[in-house]
Enzyme design. Structure first.
Site, PDB file in Angstrom:
ATOM      1  CD  GLU A  33      -2.610   1.632   0.270  1.00 36.20           C
ATOM      2  OE1 GLU A  33      -3.481   0.839  -0.103  1.00 36.20           O
ATOM      3  OE2 GLU A  33      -2.421   2.738  -0.287  1.00 36.20           O
ATOM      4  CG  LEU A  38      -2.642  -0.533   6.268  1.00 37.99           C
ATOM      5  CD1 LEU A  38      -2.488  -1.622   7.326  1.00 37.99           C
ATOM      6  CD2 LEU A  38      -2.125  -1.024   4.922  1.00 37.99           C
ATOM      7  N   GLY A  40      -7.587   2.047   2.196  1.00 36.60           N
ATOM      8  CA  GLY A  40      -7.993   2.543   0.883  1.00 36.60           C
ATOM      9  C   GLY A  40      -8.908   3.753   0.937  1.00 36.60           C
ATOM     10  CB  ALA A 176     -28.446  13.990  -8.504  1.00 37.19           C
ATOM     11  NE  ARG A 268     -14.176   6.248  -6.202  1.00 37.84           N
ATOM     12  CZ  ARG A 268     -13.288   6.998  -5.548  1.00 37.84           C
ATOM     13  NH1 ARG A 268     -13.629   8.215  -5.163  1.00 37.84           N
ATOM     14  NH2 ARG A 268     -12.082   6.549  -5.276  1.00 37.84           N
ATOM     15  CG  HIS A 439     -46.457  -3.896  16.616  1.00 36.52           C
ATOM     16  ND1 HIS A 439     -46.658  -3.086  15.517  1.00 36.52           N
ATOM     17  CD2 HIS A 439     -47.171  -3.351  17.635  1.00 36.52           C
ATOM     18  CE1 HIS A 439     -47.476  -2.098  15.866  1.00 36.52           C
ATOM     19  NE2 HIS A 439     -47.801  -2.241  17.139  1.00 36.52           N
TER      20      HIS A 439
HETATM   21  P1  NAI Z   1     -22.554   8.143  -9.549  1.00 37.81           P
HETATM   22  O1  NAI Z   1     -22.245   7.396 -10.770  1.00 37.81           O
HETATM   23  O2  NAI Z   1     -23.331   7.514  -8.441  1.00 37.81           O
HETATM   24  O3  NAI Z   1     -23.349   9.489  -9.945  1.00 37.81           O
HETATM   25  C1  NAI Z   1     -22.808  10.454 -10.820  1.00 37.81           C
HETATM   26  C2  NAI Z   1     -23.924  11.333 -11.366  1.00 37.81           C
HETATM   27  O4  NAI Z   1     -23.337  12.414 -12.086  1.00 37.81           O
HETATM   28  C3  NAI Z   1     -24.860  10.616 -12.306  1.00 37.81           C
HETATM   29  O5  NAI Z   1     -26.179  10.830 -11.890  1.00 37.81           O
HETATM   30  C4  NAI Z   1     -24.572  11.285 -13.671  1.00 37.81           C
HETATM   31  O6  NAI Z   1     -25.692  11.337 -14.499  1.00 37.81           O
HETATM   32  C5  NAI Z   1     -24.134  12.680 -13.239  1.00 37.81           C
HETATM   33  N1  NAI Z   1     -23.294  13.422 -14.202  1.00 37.81           N
HETATM   34  C6  NAI Z   1     -22.278  12.916 -14.957  1.00 37.81           C
HETATM   35  N2  NAI Z   1     -21.720  13.908 -15.686  1.00 37.81           N
HETATM   36  C7  NAI Z   1     -22.391  15.046 -15.403  1.00 37.81           C
HETATM   37  C8  NAI Z   1     -22.280  16.421 -15.837  1.00 37.81           C
HETATM   38  N3  NAI Z   1     -21.360  16.827 -16.738  1.00 37.81           N
HETATM   39  N4  NAI Z   1     -23.134  17.343 -15.341  1.00 37.81           N
HETATM   40  C9  NAI Z   1     -24.075  16.957 -14.440  1.00 37.81           C
HETATM   41  N5  NAI Z   1     -24.215  15.696 -13.990  1.00 37.81           N
HETATM   42  C10 NAI Z   1     -23.377  14.739 -14.455  1.00 37.81           C
HETATM   43  O7  NAI Z   1     -21.145   8.678  -9.050  1.00 37.81           O
HETATM   44  P2  NAI Z   1     -20.641   9.234  -7.637  1.00 37.81           P
HETATM   45  O8  NAI Z   1     -21.763   9.761  -6.827  1.00 37.81           O
HETATM   46  O9  NAI Z   1     -19.510  10.139  -7.973  1.00 37.81           O
HETATM   47  O10 NAI Z   1     -20.097   7.935  -6.910  1.00 37.81           O
HETATM   48  C11 NAI Z   1     -19.006   7.197  -7.479  1.00 37.81           C
HETATM   49  C12 NAI Z   1     -19.020   5.760  -7.028  1.00 37.81           C
HETATM   50  O11 NAI Z   1     -18.773   5.660  -5.648  1.00 37.81           O
HETATM   51  C13 NAI Z   1     -20.351   5.098  -7.310  1.00 37.81           C
HETATM   52  O12 NAI Z   1     -20.114   3.893  -7.982  1.00 37.81           O
HETATM   53  C14 NAI Z   1     -20.919   4.848  -5.951  1.00 37.81           C
HETATM   54  O13 NAI Z   1     -21.662   3.631  -5.921  1.00 37.81           O
HETATM   55  C15 NAI Z   1     -19.695   4.787  -5.045  1.00 37.81           C
HETATM   56  N6  NAI Z   1     -20.066   5.262  -3.716  1.00 37.81           N
HETATM   57  C16 NAI Z   1     -20.853   4.499  -2.917  1.00 37.81           C
HETATM   58  C17 NAI Z   1     -21.291   4.960  -1.694  1.00 37.81           C
HETATM   59  C18 NAI Z   1     -22.193   4.112  -0.862  1.00 37.81           C
HETATM   60  O14 NAI Z   1     -22.270   2.926  -1.111  1.00 37.81           O
HETATM   61  N7  NAI Z   1     -22.921   4.683   0.096  1.00 37.81           N
HETATM   62  C19 NAI Z   1     -20.901   6.280  -1.197  1.00 37.81           C
HETATM   63  C20 NAI Z   1     -20.108   7.000  -2.115  1.00 37.81           C
HETATM   64  C21 NAI Z   1     -19.698   6.494  -3.322  1.00 37.81           C
END
Ligand code: NAI
Length: 460
Positions: A33, A38, A40, A176, A268, A439
């Site tokens: 790493e 550690l 990530g 969003a 990402r 309940h």
């Molecule tokens: P995401 O893929 O969930 O959402 C990105 C959003 O940005 C989409 O709705 C897309 O349509 C929009 N977008 C793309 N280009 C754009 C633009 N030029 N203008 C306006 N809107 C645009 O990505 P996010 O939220 O960055 O998360 C990345 C990864 O991290 C995801 O795979 C997510 O599952 C993971 N993650 C998971 C979490 C959890 O499990 N609670 C918490 C944080 C991240």
């Protein structure tokens, strides 16, 4: 030159869990790493610090909504430094915990950035190591747009948005998705005006449409502003902050918004730079993900890959499942991940959780289905705790076998576990509904949604 059975590159949830499991299975294991601690992205700048901030900001926000309970909190003040210090301590304790787990399980921790000069060889700085097998678990990093430079001062990724020293007056969130909504809500609760700009005409792509609508309604009620159908084009820095130019999608029209800070949360991308994959001949997809087979082996024998750097959902728990299955197969055991049963949770208030097929996906595939819904408004525990926003939705085949489950509501991330287990066991809505649910509990809404799918909900 040290010889290992397995060298894991990357100590995120995928890599460190795989390393520990491989050691449990009797392999001589090292984990490399380069980050300096550690855990990530998840532990250092992702899941854990964001959940710490969501919890703290949630408590702060709650204090101004206690009047319905007959409670007045008087003047409430916020010490953002102390709030951030709490988050940093949680991260520090958990990352050190992994070092302890490595020691306990006999996993060697090698500090530095690794490359793979040849199959069976790992180079870290001046040191070379050999391994029968190499597992790449190098994760992902925030994606950005052409011409948009993340400086983590004004233009932030999730990393910068987890460490602001003051709440900006106006924060614009681009995207969003999960990150945009979670961190948008944190700063909205801590005092910022937050505008979420989204390319699509809906929030949370990939989540069942009805449930995403409930989430949007509830988040709007709590202060988030949404501008849908808009794509970020450019960001210009001026004396009075940032000017964002947005494209109205499909309308040949532009708009501008002024803001202090912008969080770019548009997804990402996999991290594979510096590993030497091209020279090794490891096949990657057009989007840079490492291609693997069902056993997680890449196109080069003896080199495996898991987690965010391979195609599939970018989730810590999915990476863990990949890692365990991969090393169990290396040890000659049966390993399997059912990607249809990987739950997704958004930790906003209210939470959103889902597993399996969405209604849109079933319609598109022409699959016959039945659907059950139950609103938390009709759940007595939700009424008692004042957490009535949202609903449970279940989808099943005509015989009742669960195909998908989607929840927007308080504790959705915990409630989904019952439905993941039910789906893993091939259960029907009738079987879930036949189990006794305490309940009053939020889980009764799960039971009622299953009853509703059979036209038998009691409290609907
Ligand atoms: P995401 O893929 O969930 O959402 C990105 C959003 O940005 C989409 O709705 C897309 O349509 C929009 N977008 C793309 N280009 C754009 C633009 N030029 N203008 C306006 N809107 C645009 O990505 P996010 O939220 O960055 O998360 C990345 C990864 O991290 C995801 O795979 C997510 O599952 C993971 N993650 C998971 C979490 C959890 O499990 N609670 C918490 C944080 C991240």
């Amino acid at each position: 030159m040290s010889a290992y059975d397995l060298i894991v590159i990357g100590a995120g949830p995928g890599g460190y869990v795989a390393a520990i499991r491989a050691a449990q299975l009797g392999m001589k294991v090292a984990c490399v790493e380069g980050r300096g601690s550690l855990g990530g992205t998840c532990l250092n700048v992702g899941c854990i610090p964001s959940k710490a901030l969501l919890t703290s900001s949630g408590k702060y926000a709650e204090l101004s909504h206690l009047s319905a309970h007959g409670i007045s909190a008087g003047e409430v003040s916020l010490d953002l430094g102390a709030l951030m210090a709490r988050k940093d301590k949680i991260v520090g304790d958990l990352t050190k915990g992994i070092a302890f787990l490595f020691k306990k399980n006999g996993v060697d921790h090698i500090e530095g950035w690794a490359s793979i000069p040849a199959p069976g060889q790992v180079q870290v700085g001046e040191d070379s190591y050999t391994a029968k097998n190499i597992l790449i678990a190098t994760g992902s990093e925030p994606a950005t747009l052409p011409g948009v430079e993340i400086d983590e001062v004004d233009v932030l990724s999730s990393t910068g948005a987890l460490a602001l020293e003051a709440a900006p007056e106006h924060l614009v969130v681009i995207g969003a998705g999960v990150i945009g909504l979670e961190l948008g809500q944190v700063w909205s609760r801590l005092g910022s005006k937050v505008t979420v700009v989204e390319y699509l005409d809906r929030i949370l792509p990939g989540i069942d449409g009805e449930i995403a609508k409930l989430s949007q309604r509830a988040l709007s009620k709590r202060g988030l502003k949404f501008q849908l159908g808009r794509a970020l084009k450019t960001i210009e820095k001026g004396e009075n902050g940032l000017t964002l130019t947005l494209d109205r999608v499909g309308k040949d029209k532009e708009e501008q918004i002024q803001t202090d800070k912008v969080l770019v949360a548009i997804g990402r991308r996999p991290v594979t730079k510096g590993l030497g994959l091209e020279k090794l001949g490891v096949t990657v997809t057009a989007r840079g993900f490492i291609e693997v087979g069902g056993d997680f082996q890449t196109s080069v024998p003896g080199i495996y890959a898991i987690g965010d750097c391979v195609p599939g959902p970018m989730l810590a728990h999915k990476a863990e499942e990949d890692g365990i299955a991969c090393v169990e197969m290396l040890a000659g055991e049966a390993g399997h991940v059912d990607y249809n049963l990987v739950p997704g949770v958004v930790y906003t208030d209210p939470e959103v959780a889902s597993v399996g097929a969405t209604e849109e996906a079933l319609k598109e595939a022409g699959t016959e289905y039945i659907c059950g819904n139950f609103t938390f408004m009709a759940n007595s525990r939700a009424r008692a705790s004042g957490e009535t926003d949202g609903a449970v939705k279940v989808l099943a085949d005509p015989a009742g076998k669960l195909l998908g489950a989607h929840i927007c509501g308080a504790h959705a991330g915990d409630l989904i576990a019952e439905l993941v287990l039910a789906m893993a066991k091939g259960a029907t809505v009738a079987e879930v509904a036949a189990a006794c649910h305490a309940h009053p509990s939020m889980a009764e809404a799960v039971k009622e949604a299953c009853l509703d799918a059979m036209g038998r909900a009691i409290h609907a």
